[in-house]
Design an enzyme around this catalytic site. Structure first.
Site, short mmCIF file in Angstrom:
data_model
loop_
_atom_site.label_atom_id
_atom_site.label_comp_id
_atom_site.label_asym_id
_atom_site.label_seq_id
_atom_site.Cartn_x
_atom_site.Cartn_y
_atom_site.Cartn_z
N HIS A 316 0.82 -1.24 0.00
CA HIS A 316 0.00 0.00 0.00
C HIS A 316 0.84 1.26 0.00
O HIS A 316 0.47 2.27 -0.60
CB HIS A 316 -0.95 -0.01 1.20
CG HIS A 316 -2.33 -0.43 0.83
ND1 HIS A 316 -2.64 -1.76 0.52
CD2 HIS A 316 -3.48 0.27 0.68
CE1 HIS A 316 -3.92 -1.84 0.22
NE2 HIS A 316 -4.47 -0.61 0.31
N ASP A 320 0.47 4.25 -2.42
CA ASP A 320 0.28 5.67 -2.04
C ASP A 320 1.24 6.57 -2.81
O ASP A 320 0.89 7.63 -3.31
CB ASP A 320 0.51 5.87 -0.55
CG ASP A 320 -0.63 5.32 0.29
OD1 ASP A 320 -1.69 5.00 -0.31
OD2 ASP A 320 -0.49 5.23 1.53
N GLU A 346 -8.46 5.59 -6.18
CA GLU A 346 -7.41 5.97 -7.12
C GLU A 346 -7.99 6.75 -8.28
O GLU A 346 -7.42 6.83 -9.36
CB GLU A 346 -6.63 4.72 -7.57
CG GLU A 346 -7.27 3.89 -8.67
CD GLU A 346 -8.44 3.01 -8.21
OE1 GLU A 346 -9.00 3.30 -7.13
OE2 GLU A 346 -8.80 2.08 -8.93
N1 LIG Z 1 -2.35 2.26 -1.76
C1 LIG Z 1 -3.60 2.71 -1.82
N2 LIG Z 1 -4.49 1.95 -2.38
C2 LIG Z 1 -5.77 2.37 -2.48
C3 LIG Z 1 -6.16 3.62 -2.01
N3 LIG Z 1 -7.48 3.81 -2.26
C4 LIG Z 1 -7.90 2.66 -2.89
N4 LIG Z 1 -6.88 1.80 -3.03
C5 LIG Z 1 -6.91 0.51 -3.66
O1 LIG Z 1 -7.07 0.63 -5.05
C6 LIG Z 1 -7.58 -0.56 -5.53
C7 LIG Z 1 -8.58 -0.36 -6.55
O2 LIG Z 1 -8.86 -1.57 -7.17
P1 LIG Z 1 -9.97 -1.76 -8.18
O3 LIG Z 1 -11.15 -0.91 -7.90
O4 LIG Z 1 -10.24 -3.23 -8.32
O5 LIG Z 1 -9.36 -1.31 -9.53
P2 LIG Z 1 -8.01 -1.65 -10.23
O6 LIG Z 1 -7.27 -2.71 -9.56
O7 LIG Z 1 -7.23 -0.39 -10.35
O8 LIG Z 1 -8.45 -2.15 -11.63
P3 LIG Z 1 -9.00 -1.25 -12.74
O9 LIG Z 1 -9.42 0.07 -12.16
O10 LIG Z 1 -10.17 -1.97 -13.33
O11 LIG Z 1 -7.91 -1.07 -13.71
C8 LIG Z 1 -8.13 -1.30 -4.29
O12 LIG Z 1 -7.29 -2.40 -4.01
C9 LIG Z 1 -8.06 -0.29 -3.18
O13 LIG Z 1 -7.76 -0.91 -1.98
C10 LIG Z 1 -5.16 4.39 -1.39
O14 LIG Z 1 -5.41 5.48 -0.92
N5 LIG Z 1 -3.90 3.89 -1.33
#
Ligand SMILES: Nc1nc2c(ncn2[C@@H]2O[C@H](COP(=O)(O)OP(=O)(O)OP(=O)(O)O)[C@@H](O)[C@H]2O)c(=O)[nH]1
Length: 434
Positions: A316, A320, A346
């Site tokens: 993570h 970040d 994201e």
């Molecule tokens: N490190 C980090 N991860 C985050 C944050 N907010 C969301 N995430 C992660 O971002 C990921 C988003 O995953 P998904 O919604 O499946 O999308 P993806 O893996 O990017 O796949 P696609 O969007 O379809 O390309 C999740 O695992 C969340 O936990 C953050 O602030 N920091």
């Protein structure tokens, strides 16, 4: 120039006027008394005169000696106090002098010396009224002169003593007081004492001298009070200035904290860009502006591709870091008037104000390319998908976001790392892959 009023002169004038009035009344009374006395004197004089001539006249009338009668009456008339004489006897009336003009002053019946006495005639004497005035002229002049002289003497005595005993000391006091002005007093008590010495000591123990000393003491006390007051005022001003300075510092700190708080409430803590709340606020404002002023507005929604995989692979913290770097890369290509914010996770939204679709269609591929080419320090390539939409009349936040979200969805489903544009609200699309 009008001369200042002098209390001494006023006192002298009042005393003089009162004295003159009383003197005039007393003199008038004295003159009236003299007048009455002189009237009595004249009556007695005429009675004595009649007495002196009576025997001779009675004899002449009894003898009917005309020449004797005439001689006696002429002799009486020659006296200065007698103005006329009338004698009535044996059916005759003899008149001498100006009888008609004057009142009778003395009447004497002539008798024949029998027992009882037998009346044989009547003698009437007339006197000039001016005779009394003529007699009193000198006494009156002396009286009036005396009164005037006494009044004049009193005036001179009063003026001299009044000036010497009251006027001059009061003038000296006035002089002292006028010299003891604030400018001198401000120099302090020592200066006041020195000034008092220069002015000379106050002699005597009368009311004026005591008043002068009291004024000198009061001047000293006033000077001390004024100095203390000034010191107090100075201290107070210093305290107020110090408090104001402290307040200004506290105000500055408060303002800085307020600014920090405002920043915190509108900023995403991880990436430093606008948070969701701020983004919504900006977007709503811009939609209102477009409505009112007929402006153009575009939005770009971007989402990191396979971000879950990055998180899973590098953890993570690295994830970040990728989000932070992504924001810096995007910011480089945006205008100051554009707003970049984190919509959630994201996903990032760019509000491009006064930017039409054509411009945004050129901007979004540039952003996509910049992300693709950026070195995020990972073994994996990092890319992002972009959705583009522009404001159309009657759009609101929800409808505009729905359009851009749909565009992003198409970019994702279309294979990611690409830009998709929604050109109309009805959903007719002109997709573009860069
Ligand atoms: N490190 C980090 N991860 C985050 C944050 N907010 C969301 N995430 C992660 O971002 C990921 C988003 O995953 P998904 O919604 O499946 O999308 P993806 O893996 O990017 O796949 P696609 O969007 O379809 O390309 C999740 O695992 C969340 O936990 C953050 O602030 N920091």
């Amino acid at each position: 120039m009008k001369r200042p009023r002098s209390v001494v002169q006023k006192l002298i004038r009042l005393t003089f006027a009162s004295y003159l009035g009383i003197t005039l009344v007393l003199t008038a009374i004295q003159m009236a008394v003299s007048w009455r006395q002189e009237q009595g004197n004249l009556a007695r004089e005429l009675a004595l005169l009649t007495q002196a001539y009576r025997n001779s006249l009675e004899k002449a009338v009894w003898d009917l000696n005309q020449s004797q009668i005439d001689a006696l009456l002429s002799g009486m008339l020659s006296l200065p106090s007698i103005a006329g004489v009338s004698l009535t006897y044996a059916g005759h009336e003899k008149r001498l002098g100006h009888i008609e003009r004057f009142q009778p002053r003395h009447v004497q019946t002539l008798f024949l010396d029998l027992d009882p006495p037998y009346p044989i005639g009547k003698l009437t004497l007339y006197a000039e009224p001016d005779i009394i005035l003529a007699r009193l002229r000198w006494p009156y002049l002396v009286l009036i002169g005396n009164a005037l002289l006494k009044t004049l003497a009193l005036w001179m005595i009063l003026s001299w003593f009044g000036r010497r005993l009251i006027g001059e000391p009061l003038h000296a006091l006035e002089d002292r007081i006028s010299k003891l002005n604030w400018a001198e007093m401000q120099r302090g008590k020592e200066q006041i004492d020195r000034l008092a010495q220069q002015l000379g000591p106050v002699h005597g123990d009368d009311e004026v001298a005591r008043l002068a000393r009291a004024f000198s003491r009061m001047g000293g006390r006033l000077a001390e009070s004024k100095k203390a007051l000034e010191q107090l005022q100075h201290n107070l001003e210093r305290q107020v200035a110090e408090r104001t300075r402290q307040l200004e510092i506290v105000n500055q700190q408060l303002e800085a904290r307020n600014r920090a708080l405002e920043r915190l409430s509108t900023t995403d803590t991880l990436t430093g860009v606008a948070n969701r709340g701020k983004l919504e606020q900006v977007l709503e404002n811009e939609i209102l502006r477009c409505d009112r002023y007929d402006k153009v507005l575009s939005v770009i929604l971007t989402d990191v591709d396979h971000f879950k995989h990055i998180n899973d692979t590098y953890g993570h913290q690295q994830g970040d870091h990728v989000l932070q770097q992504l924001c810096r890369v995007l910011e480089i290509h945006l205008r100051h008037t554009d707003t970049l914010g984190r919509w959630g996770g994201e996903e990032f939204l760019i509000v491009a104000t006064e930017t039409d679709l054509t411009e945004t269609e050129r901007l979004a591929p540039r952003l996509r390319k910049a992300v693709e080419q950026h070195d995020f320090g990972l073994d994996l390539p990092v890319t992002a998908s972009f959705g583009v939409a522009c404001y159309q009349r009657h759009d609101d936040l929800v409808s505009l976001f729905a359009k851009v979200d749909a565009a992003l969805y198409q970019a994702k489903t279309g294979g990611r790392n690409q830009v998709r544009v929604v050109k109309s609200s009805k959903g007719s699309r002109n997709d573009e892959t860069a």
